[in-house]
Scaffold this active site. Structure first.
Site, PDB file in Angstrom:
ATOM      1  N   TYR A  45       0.831  -1.215   0.000  1.00  0.00           N
ATOM      2  CA  TYR A  45       0.000   0.000   0.000  1.00  0.00           C
ATOM      3  C   TYR A  45       0.859   1.256   0.000  1.00  0.00           C
ATOM      4  O   TYR A  45       2.081   1.199   0.187  1.00  0.00           O
ATOM      5  CB  TYR A  45      -0.953   0.001   1.198  1.00  0.00           C
ATOM      6  CG  TYR A  45      -0.302   0.365   2.522  1.00  0.00           C
ATOM      7  CD1 TYR A  45       0.511  -0.534   3.192  1.00  0.00           C
ATOM      8  CD2 TYR A  45      -0.480   1.635   3.085  1.00  0.00           C
ATOM      9  CE1 TYR A  45       1.116  -0.190   4.403  1.00  0.00           C
ATOM     10  CE2 TYR A  45       0.125   1.990   4.289  1.00  0.00           C
ATOM     11  CZ  TYR A  45       0.910   1.068   4.947  1.00  0.00           C
ATOM     12  OH  TYR A  45       1.513   1.413   6.128  1.00  0.00           O
ATOM     13  N   ARG A  71       7.962   4.088  -4.967  1.00  0.00           N
ATOM     14  CA  ARG A  71       8.080   3.127  -3.855  1.00  0.00           C
ATOM     15  C   ARG A  71       7.048   2.006  -4.004  1.00  0.00           C
ATOM     16  O   ARG A  71       7.327   0.845  -3.714  1.00  0.00           O
ATOM     17  CB  ARG A  71       7.917   3.834  -2.504  1.00  0.00           C
ATOM     18  CG  ARG A  71       8.203   2.911  -1.327  1.00  0.00           C
ATOM     19  CD  ARG A  71       8.233   3.641   0.000  1.00  0.00           C
ATOM     20  NE  ARG A  71       6.949   4.253   0.302  1.00  0.00           N
ATOM     21  CZ  ARG A  71       6.754   5.136   1.270  1.00  0.00           C
ATOM     22  NH1 ARG A  71       7.769   5.521   2.036  1.00  0.00           N
ATOM     23  NH2 ARG A  71       5.560   5.658   1.494  1.00  0.00           N
ATOM     24  N   HIS A  78      -1.509 -20.965   0.434  1.00  0.00           N
ATOM     25  CA  HIS A  78      -0.380 -20.049   0.677  1.00  0.00           C
ATOM     26  C   HIS A  78       0.374 -19.709  -0.606  1.00  0.00           C
ATOM     27  O   HIS A  78       0.754 -18.565  -0.826  1.00  0.00           O
ATOM     28  CB  HIS A  78       0.597 -20.647   1.689  1.00  0.00           C
ATOM     29  CG  HIS A  78       0.120 -20.555   3.106  1.00  0.00           C
ATOM     30  ND1 HIS A  78      -1.003 -21.222   3.560  1.00  0.00           N
ATOM     31  CD2 HIS A  78       0.600 -19.870   4.169  1.00  0.00           C
ATOM     32  CE1 HIS A  78      -1.182 -20.950   4.839  1.00  0.00           C
ATOM     33  NE2 HIS A  78      -0.220 -20.124   5.234  1.00  0.00           N
ATOM     34  N   LYS A 109       6.385  -1.741   1.723  1.00  0.00           N
ATOM     35  CA  LYS A 109       5.223  -1.193   2.439  1.00  0.00           C
ATOM     36  C   LYS A 109       4.091  -2.213   2.351  1.00  0.00           C
ATOM     37  O   LYS A 109       3.163  -2.105   1.544  1.00  0.00           O
ATOM     38  CB  LYS A 109       4.830   0.180   1.864  1.00  0.00           C
ATOM     39  CG  LYS A 109       4.151   1.063   2.898  1.00  0.00           C
ATOM     40  CD  LYS A 109       4.211   2.512   2.529  1.00  0.00           C
ATOM     41  CE  LYS A 109       3.319   3.410   3.369  1.00  0.00           C
ATOM     42  NZ  LYS A 109       3.475   3.319   4.807  1.00  0.00           N
ATOM     43  N   GLU A 136      12.794   2.909  13.646  1.00  0.00           N
ATOM     44  CA  GLU A 136      11.866   3.958  13.208  1.00  0.00           C
ATOM     45  C   GLU A 136      10.691   3.941  14.173  1.00  0.00           C
ATOM     46  O   GLU A 136      10.839   3.463  15.297  1.00  0.00           O
ATOM     47  CB  GLU A 136      11.438   3.734  11.756  1.00  0.00           C
ATOM     48  CG  GLU A 136      10.817   2.379  11.494  1.00  0.00           C
ATOM     49  CD  GLU A 136      10.370   2.185  10.052  1.00  0.00           C
ATOM     50  OE1 GLU A 136      10.078   3.147   9.354  1.00  0.00           O
ATOM     51  OE2 GLU A 136      10.277   0.996   9.654  1.00  0.00           O
ATOM     52  N   LEU A 182      11.245   1.489   6.699  1.00  0.00           N
ATOM     53  CA  LEU A 182      10.604   2.019   5.500  1.00  0.00           C
ATOM     54  C   LEU A 182      11.368   3.274   5.066  1.00  0.00           C
ATOM     55  O   LEU A 182      11.683   4.127   5.894  1.00  0.00           O
ATOM     56  CB  LEU A 182       9.140   2.383   5.773  1.00  0.00           C
ATOM     57  CG  LEU A 182       8.422   2.795   4.491  1.00  0.00           C
ATOM     58  CD1 LEU A 182       8.066   1.576   3.653  1.00  0.00           C
ATOM     59  CD2 LEU A 182       7.185   3.612   4.776  1.00  0.00           C
TER      60      LEU A 182
HETATM   61  N1  PDD Z   1       3.134   5.537   7.215  1.00  0.00           N
HETATM   62  N2  PDD Z   1       7.806   4.263   8.599  1.00  0.00           N
HETATM   63  C1  PDD Z   1       6.659   3.561   8.644  1.00  0.00           C
HETATM   64  C2  PDD Z   1       6.650   2.238   9.345  1.00  0.00           C
HETATM   65  C3  PDD Z   1       5.493   4.081   8.043  1.00  0.00           C
HETATM   66  O1  PDD Z   1       4.356   3.370   8.061  1.00  0.00           O
HETATM   67  C4  PDD Z   1       5.545   5.358   7.418  1.00  0.00           C
HETATM   68  C5  PDD Z   1       4.351   5.958   6.736  1.00  0.00           C
HETATM   69  C6  PDD Z   1       6.765   6.045   7.403  1.00  0.00           C
HETATM   70  C7  PDD Z   1       6.916   7.397   6.736  1.00  0.00           C
HETATM   71  O2  PDD Z   1       6.835   7.272   5.346  1.00  0.00           O
HETATM   72  P1  PDD Z   1       6.367   8.493   4.410  1.00  0.00           P
HETATM   73  O3  PDD Z   1       7.247   9.640   4.748  1.00  0.00           O
HETATM   74  O4  PDD Z   1       6.583   7.976   3.051  1.00  0.00           O
HETATM   75  O5  PDD Z   1       4.922   8.770   4.730  1.00  0.00           O
HETATM   76  C8  PDD Z   1       7.881   5.465   8.004  1.00  0.00           C
HETATM   77  C9  PDD Z   1       1.908   5.951   6.554  1.00  0.00           C
HETATM   78  C10 PDD Z   1       1.641   7.409   6.690  1.00  0.00           C
HETATM   79  C11 PDD Z   1       0.777   5.065   7.039  1.00  0.00           C
HETATM   80  O6  PDD Z   1       0.998   3.858   7.085  1.00  0.00           O
HETATM   81  O7  PDD Z   1      -0.316   5.558   7.322  1.00  0.00           O
END
Ligand code: PDD
Length: 289
Positions: free
Chosen positions: A35, A54, A105, A149, A181, A205
């Site tokens: 996603y 990405r 699976h 993601k 993170e 990520l």
């Molecule tokens: N999340 N790390 C993780 C685990 C994340 O899920 C996200 C983003 C980020 C930051 O990525 P970006 O700058 O590309 O938004 C880092 C989104 C917002 C979500 O899952 O809702």
């Protein structure tokens, strides 16, 4: 947060009430999908190229065929905005699963991926960006390929829930003390004017906002050091902040009940917030008196 009526699917646009999926859908049963969450300011995408790139990287890593080319996807995502007449600040959620097939699976053969994307109003978290937020630390129990993601978010959901129950905005994740993170954002420590953050390895990520922060640092002559830091370093930090498409650049002023720096958003964090606002071209500013 209202959801706009028309969703994009691989077959075209459908009304949100008309979207139906069979119960044997691989996203539902296996979390077998990927996603993106893309930010929209006043009806315009921010960092769309970074998100689409990405998405394709994630798809390739898990061998899912995106049902559109990149150019087709840009066009369809633009149509999503125009068809719903979106003029506000919003976010677009887009997911692609391996498709619908009898549960097994192993990958099904001859199955098309399912894609849907929808938009939802999302205002900026201006008050929290001004004052800063609290966080808790949690063990990072996720798999090793967090650069994908993926829809498998149970460890992230559990960590965020624990943060939320503790009255906090985020959960800072660590592996044996080394900060990776957060549950849904990247994190940065500021010490003596330099910014430290985990290197873009497979276990985090690679955030789209993180990429912009690296660029902002170049423009400002601030060192952006891709070296991980320890949980215990936070008590000696001058500043701490996190970033994501929904939280933008968010100061963190307390971790596990201990104040960070002088427990106010710091100078470097504020500069990154200013740069973000300029880069995203947002209308208001959190710096207005
Ligand atoms: N999340 N790390 C993780 C685990 C994340 O899920 C996200 C983003 C980020 C930051 O990525 P970006 O700058 O590309 O938004 C880092 C989104 C917002 C979500 O899952 O809702």
């Amino acid at each position: 947060m209202s959801v706009y009526n028309y969703l994009l699917t691989q077959e075209g646009f459908v009304h949100k009430d008309d979207l139906t999926y069979p119960f044997e859908e691989r996203g539902l049963q296996f979390g077998d999908g990927i996603y993106e969450v893309i930010r929209v300011y006043e009806g315009k995408y921010y960092l769309i190229k970074e998100h689409v790139d990405r998405l394709f990287r994630s798809a390739e890593a898990v061998k899912i065929k995106v049902p559109f080319t990149k150019d087709e996807l840009y066009n369809r995502l633009d149509e999503l905005i125009t068809k719903n007449d979106i003029q506000t600040d919003a976010k677009v959620y887009l997911q692609i699963t391996r498709g619908s097939a009898p549960r097994d699976h192993a990958f099904p053969t001859g199955t098309q991926a399912n894609l849907y994307a929808y938009a939802q109003d999302l205002s900026r978290k201006t008050e929290q960006m001004k004052t800063g937020v609290k966080a808790v630390s949690k063990a990072d129990v996720r798999w090793e390929w967090c650069y994908i993601k993926s829809l498998n978010l149970l460890p992230n959901v559990m960590a965020k829930q624990e943060a939320s129950e503790a009255g906090c905005f985020e959960a800072i994740l660590h592996k044996d003390g080394e900060v990776t993170e957060c549950s849904s954002s990247n994190i940065y420590l500021v010490k003596n004017g330099d910014i430290y953050t985990h290197p873009p390895k497979k276990n985090i990520l690679h955030g789209c906002v993180r990429m912009r922060i690296e660029q902002f640092c170049k423009e400002e002559g601030i060192s952006f050091i891709e070296e991980s830091f320890q949980l215990e370093d936070i008590q000696y930090a001058d500043e701490l902040f996190l970033s994501s498409s929904t939280a933008e650049v968010m100061p963190v002023i307390e971790v596990d009940g201990i104040k960070v720096g002088d427990s106010h958003p710091g100078r470097i964090t504020r500069r990154m917030q200013e740069k973000y606002e300029m880069d995203a071209g947002v209308k208001g500013t959190i710096f207005a008196k």
